[in-house]
Design a protein around this motif. Sequence first.
Motif, PDB file in Angstrom:
ATOM      1  N   MET A  53     -13.401   7.024  10.923  1.00 48.54           N
ATOM      2  CA  MET A  53     -12.994   6.089   9.884  1.00 48.54           C
ATOM      3  C   MET A  53     -13.613   4.716  10.112  1.00 48.54           C
ATOM      4  O   MET A  53     -13.773   4.289  11.257  1.00 48.54           O
ATOM      5  N   PRO A  54     -13.949   4.026   9.045  1.00 43.59           N
ATOM      6  CA  PRO A  54     -14.368   2.638   9.205  1.00 43.59           C
ATOM      7  C   PRO A  54     -13.201   1.810   9.733  1.00 43.59           C
ATOM      8  O   PRO A  54     -12.031   2.179   9.546  1.00 43.59           O
ATOM      9  N   PRO A  55     -13.473   0.703  10.404  1.00 46.89           N
ATOM     10  CA  PRO A  55     -12.400  -0.093  11.013  1.00 46.89           C
ATOM     11  C   PRO A  55     -11.313  -0.495  10.029  1.00 46.89           C
ATOM     12  O   PRO A  55     -10.125  -0.498  10.375  1.00 46.89           O
ATOM     13  N   GLU A  56     -11.685  -0.844   8.790  1.00 45.44           N
ATOM     14  CA  GLU A  56     -10.674  -1.276   7.823  1.00 45.44           C
ATOM     15  C   GLU A  56      -9.685  -0.153   7.514  1.00 45.44           C
ATOM     16  O   GLU A  56      -8.470  -0.382   7.447  1.00 45.44           O
ATOM     17  N   LEU A  57     -10.201   1.071   7.339  1.00 41.19           N
ATOM     18  CA  LEU A  57      -9.322   2.200   7.041  1.00 41.19           C
ATOM     19  C   LEU A  57      -8.465   2.547   8.258  1.00 41.19           C
ATOM     20  O   LEU A  57      -7.283   2.881   8.123  1.00 41.19           O
ATOM     21  N   LEU A  58      -9.058   2.458   9.448  1.00 45.12           N
ATOM     22  CA  LEU A  58      -8.289   2.745  10.657  1.00 45.12           C
ATOM     23  C   LEU A  58      -7.177   1.704  10.846  1.00 45.12           C
ATOM     24  O   LEU A  58      -6.086   2.035  11.322  1.00 45.12           O
ATOM     25  N   ALA A  59      -7.452   0.460  10.455  1.00 46.71           N
ATOM     26  CA  ALA A  59      -6.406  -0.574  10.531  1.00 46.71           C
ATOM     27  C   ALA A  59      -5.241  -0.231   9.611  1.00 46.71           C
ATOM     28  O   ALA A  59      -4.072  -0.405   9.977  1.00 46.71           O
ATOM     29  N   THR A 115       4.441  -2.683  -0.330  1.00 48.55           N
ATOM     30  CA  THR A 115       3.751  -3.476   0.699  1.00 48.55           C
ATOM     31  C   THR A 115       2.630  -2.668   1.344  1.00 48.55           C
ATOM     32  O   THR A 115       1.571  -3.218   1.663  1.00 48.55           O
ATOM     33  N   ALA A 116       2.843  -1.367   1.522  1.00 48.23           N
ATOM     34  CA  ALA A 116       1.784  -0.531   2.097  1.00 48.23           C
ATOM     35  C   ALA A 116       0.588  -0.458   1.164  1.00 48.23           C
ATOM     36  O   ALA A 116      -0.573  -0.560   1.595  1.00 48.23           O
ATOM     37  N   ALA A 117       0.841  -0.280  -0.140  1.00 49.18           N
ATOM     38  CA  ALA A 117      -0.247  -0.225  -1.117  1.00 49.18           C
ATOM     39  C   ALA A 117      -0.986  -1.567  -1.172  1.00 49.18           C
ATOM     40  O   ALA A 117      -2.221  -1.606  -1.267  1.00 49.18           O
ATOM     41  N   MET A 118      -0.247  -2.648  -1.082  1.00 51.10           N
ATOM     42  CA  MET A 118      -0.868  -3.967  -1.143  1.00 51.10           C
ATOM     43  C   MET A 118      -1.738  -4.223   0.084  1.00 51.10           C
ATOM     44  O   MET A 118      -2.858  -4.722  -0.026  1.00 51.10           O
ATOM     45  N   PHE A 119      -1.236  -3.875   1.268  1.00 52.11           N
ATOM     46  CA  PHE A 119      -2.040  -4.069   2.481  1.00 52.11           C
ATOM     47  C   PHE A 119      -3.279  -3.190   2.446  1.00 52.11           C
ATOM     48  O   PHE A 119      -4.384  -3.620   2.837  1.00 52.11           O
ATOM     49  N   THR A 120      -3.135  -1.965   1.958  1.00 52.27           N
ATOM     50  CA  THR A 120      -4.284  -1.067   1.862  1.00 52.27           C
ATOM     51  C   THR A 120      -5.331  -1.639   0.918  1.00 52.27           C
ATOM     52  O   THR A 120      -6.538  -1.635   1.230  1.00 52.27           O
ATOM     53  N   ALA A 121      -4.872  -2.160  -0.212  1.00 54.07           N
ATOM     54  CA  ALA A 121      -5.810  -2.719  -1.190  1.00 54.07           C
ATOM     55  C   ALA A 121      -6.547  -3.914  -0.619  1.00 54.07           C
ATOM     56  O   ALA A 121      -7.771  -4.052  -0.784  1.00 54.07           O
ATOM     57  N   ALA A 149      -7.024  -4.688   2.619  1.00 50.29           N
ATOM     58  CA  ALA A 149      -7.878  -4.308   3.747  1.00 50.29           C
ATOM     59  C   ALA A 149      -9.156  -3.605   3.295  1.00 50.29           C
ATOM     60  O   ALA A 149     -10.215  -3.786   3.909  1.00 50.29           O
ATOM     61  N   LEU A 150      -9.071  -2.807   2.223  1.00 46.01           N
ATOM     62  CA  LEU A 150     -10.218  -1.996   1.820  1.00 46.01           C
ATOM     63  C   LEU A 150     -11.084  -2.647   0.753  1.00 46.01           C
ATOM     64  O   LEU A 150     -12.162  -2.130   0.436  1.00 46.01           O
ATOM     65  N   THR A 151     -10.637  -3.759   0.199  1.00 46.86           N
ATOM     66  CA  THR A 151     -11.433  -4.393  -0.854  1.00 46.86           C
ATOM     67  C   THR A 151     -11.899  -5.801  -0.482  1.00 46.86           C
ATOM     68  O   THR A 151     -13.048  -6.154  -0.710  1.00 46.86           O
ATOM     69  N   VAL A 152     -11.030  -6.611   0.073  1.00 48.63           N
ATOM     70  CA  VAL A 152     -11.376  -7.997   0.405  1.00 48.63           C
ATOM     71  C   VAL A 152     -12.158  -8.016   1.718  1.00 48.63           C
ATOM     72  O   VAL A 152     -11.665  -7.584   2.758  1.00 48.63           O
ATOM     73  N   ASN A 153     -13.364  -8.527   1.658  1.00 53.75           N
ATOM     74  CA  ASN A 153     -14.198  -8.697   2.854  1.00 53.75           C
ATOM     75  C   ASN A 153     -14.419  -7.392   3.622  1.00 53.75           C
ATOM     76  O   ASN A 153     -14.457  -7.372   4.839  1.00 53.75           O
ATOM     77  N   ARG A 154     -14.556  -6.290   2.907  1.00 51.34           N
ATOM     78  CA  ARG A 154     -14.880  -5.042   3.607  1.00 51.34           C
ATOM     79  C   ARG A 154     -16.300  -5.122   4.131  1.00 51.34           C
ATOM     80  O   ARG A 154     -17.242  -5.417   3.393  1.00 51.34           O
ATOM     81  N   MET A 206      -5.586 -12.393   5.688  1.00 47.63           N
ATOM     82  CA  MET A 206      -5.345 -11.045   5.163  1.00 47.63           C
ATOM     83  C   MET A 206      -3.854 -10.698   5.116  1.00 47.63           C
ATOM     84  O   MET A 206      -3.356 -10.233   4.068  1.00 47.63           O
ATOM     85  N   PRO A 207      -3.062 -10.912   6.174  1.00 46.23           N
ATOM     86  CA  PRO A 207      -1.615 -10.642   6.058  1.00 46.23           C
ATOM     87  C   PRO A 207      -0.931 -11.523   5.019  1.00 46.23           C
ATOM     88  O   PRO A 207       0.004 -11.072   4.340  1.00 46.23           O
ATOM     89  N   LEU A 208      -1.390 -12.787   4.883  1.00 46.35           N
ATOM     90  CA  LEU A 208      -0.762 -13.680   3.908  1.00 46.35           C
ATOM     91  C   LEU A 208      -0.975 -13.178   2.488  1.00 46.35           C
ATOM     92  O   LEU A 208      -0.062 -13.233   1.652  1.00 46.35           O
ATOM     93  N   ILE A 209      -2.181 -12.698   2.196  1.00 48.76           N
ATOM     94  CA  ILE A 209      -2.451 -12.178   0.849  1.00 48.76           C
ATOM     95  C   ILE A 209      -1.592 -10.948   0.582  1.00 48.76           C
ATOM     96  O   ILE A 209      -0.934 -10.836  -0.470  1.00 48.76           O
ATOM     97  N   ALA A 210      -1.571 -10.008   1.541  1.00 53.97           N
ATOM     98  CA  ALA A 210      -0.839  -8.757   1.336  1.00 53.97           C
ATOM     99  C   ALA A 210       0.655  -9.006   1.164  1.00 53.97           C
ATOM    100  O   ALA A 210       1.282  -8.529   0.202  1.00 53.97           O
TER     101      ALA A 210
END
Length: 699
Positions: free
Chosen positions: A338-344, A432-438, A440-445, A677-681
């Motif tokens: 997995m790429p680091p963002e997805l693994l996070a 919150t899980a969907a928001m963090f996923t979005a 992590a996988l879209t912003v600054n990937r 990133m946590p603040l946005i999510a």
Amino acid sequence: MSVDTLNTEGSSARAGGRSLREWSSSLPACLLLLAVVLFSTSSDIHNQMLRGGEQLWSGYYKLRSDPVEPTCNPNRDIDAAVAAEMAKGSDLGAMADLLGAMEKDPADVRRSIERSVAECQASHASYLEVRDKLTPGVRAYRAVELFIADLIAFGLESQRYILVILVMLCAVTATLTRHHIAMRAMETVLDHKVSLTLQTVANAMLLGSSLIFRANTLGADAAVSSEELLLHNLWIVGFGALTIASLYRLIRVPEGLAPGGSLNKALLAVPLYTVMCLISGTYFSMIGHAAGIGIYLGKMMELADMFLNVGLYVWVGMMLKQTRLATLVFNVFRPWRMPPELLAVVAVLVAVVPTAYTGASGIFVIAAGAVIYNELRAAGARRQLALAATAMSGSLGVVIRPCLLVVVIAYLNREVTTDELFGWGIWVFALTAAMFTAVALTVNRQSQFNLAPVNDALPAMLAALRPLIPYVLVIAGVVMFYRWGLDVRMDEFSAPRLLPVILFAILLYEHISLKGRTERDRDGLEINHQGLERSVRGATNDTTAEIGALLLLLGLSVSIGGVIERSHIMESFPQSFDSAWSAMLLMVVILVILGMIMDAFGAVILVSATVATIAYSSGIHPIHFWMVTLVAFELGYLSPPVALNHLLTRQVVGEAEVVAAQQESGTFYQRHERIIMPLIAMGVSLVLVAFVPLLFYAN
């Protein structure tokens, strides 16, 4: 927040020798935590023994004490007794005539005596029955059952004393090892002098407040129980020891600190509990209430079981670090490359369940943050991303059963129940899980999504699952033993006492299965399993400092809540709003600020007493309000200037990693990704949780 001393002592312990700290701090702390588990488990054992006794000997409850032989005569002559009673009545006949009393009826007298004799015979029969049943086996069983009953009573009475001793013992350890939670670590001599000087002042303030509180209590008209007096004395001795420890550390400047320093930076090295103490102590002194800190610290005793559970959860987390479980779980996902963002994202989602069982996000970061960070870094994640995921690893699970924080909310607020909160918590978690996923996988990937082929990854993943099977069986075995042996289900109430047993069982399994085996890590270096005793010892060494830093912060957070309560700040706000939307906007701001400056448990106590009533009277549904509160708190823990979860992350991963992350180049977002990133999510999640439900029920 520096851990150099701690690491030095830990390495010496692992080398085979036991340090003075282990004998004087870790061993007593381990015994205290074991006592908490034993006392809480003994009640379950006692309940089963009562049931077992009733099944073995019908009417066992009568056998729990030796019967007393009745003094009445079961063979009483009824005719003679009737005659005697009638004769006594005739002797008083003249007086009865004077008083106008009616003459006794012989039939009534006989019935009364017959009834008395029958009751006497029944008492003797019951006595003989119980006496005959008191066989040596019953007496032996009863002795064990009564001993456990006494143990439970002693444990319930000792909870408050155990908490005070544990807090003070671990706080002294955290002071001596420079392990308190601060905005930055001590790096220079000036940092050390400023931090320890203010710590000494704060500790002396705590000591003085406790002395004044004790004097005021003794001077009151009401009688003071010996138990209450003992608690006062324990606080005084503890704060006296803490003051001496900080003064000793102030005099003994550690080696390796850079000379000089900046005063502004030095102030950031002051522990948060010290800042809270200086603020609350100064305020209470100014209003002529010098015993204020002592009083609010004493309120911790009202929730002693909750704070002891926090200590148990930290201990569980430290034992988890000693196992291979986290590494084996990450091994399951590694074949997919997995790429680091997805693994996070996977790491944060996997952390949801253990977070729910450790009670609060900060506790989980302390417990497992280092494991998550190291695994993400080993998988190729950049430092900023790994730090962001670590800080947020506990933020999604606080609304999931059986989180202790939700239990506390339901305990303090009759308007909601745990079932209602956990039911809606599932939906908040999904958001919150969907928001963090979005995010992590879209912003600054920065990575390409080139997952491994299914034909290659799936067999390797299944192979990686095999080593986890014994762990699942061990966990299931402990849970089933409690379920079928002690009739205890794994839920939010039993988790604090089951989890230490589960971790002990896992460590025992590893001790047996890995003994004599040599493994290699990802770098090819040999790993020798250190065994059960050293694993528990290492976990307890880490636990003592962490409990001291966390519980002292919790206690002073309650004191800050007292300042807010006594200053009547909340009374400056309207006690109700005509619009639920306006009220919600104010609630969000207040709750995020509280999350920035207070720990979760202290903030919940304060909110329950102040803000919650304003929300209810303004038309905000109680369940909706507490869901907003939980998300707002998590946003507060991730928000500067304090950002407690980031401070805890730095504490467990090390100052060097954070400094290295801050020195990395890139865009503004890339250089501050761990914060942004946590603040946005969580920020977007909070807005949705707070205002979208109002569309459906607000006027």
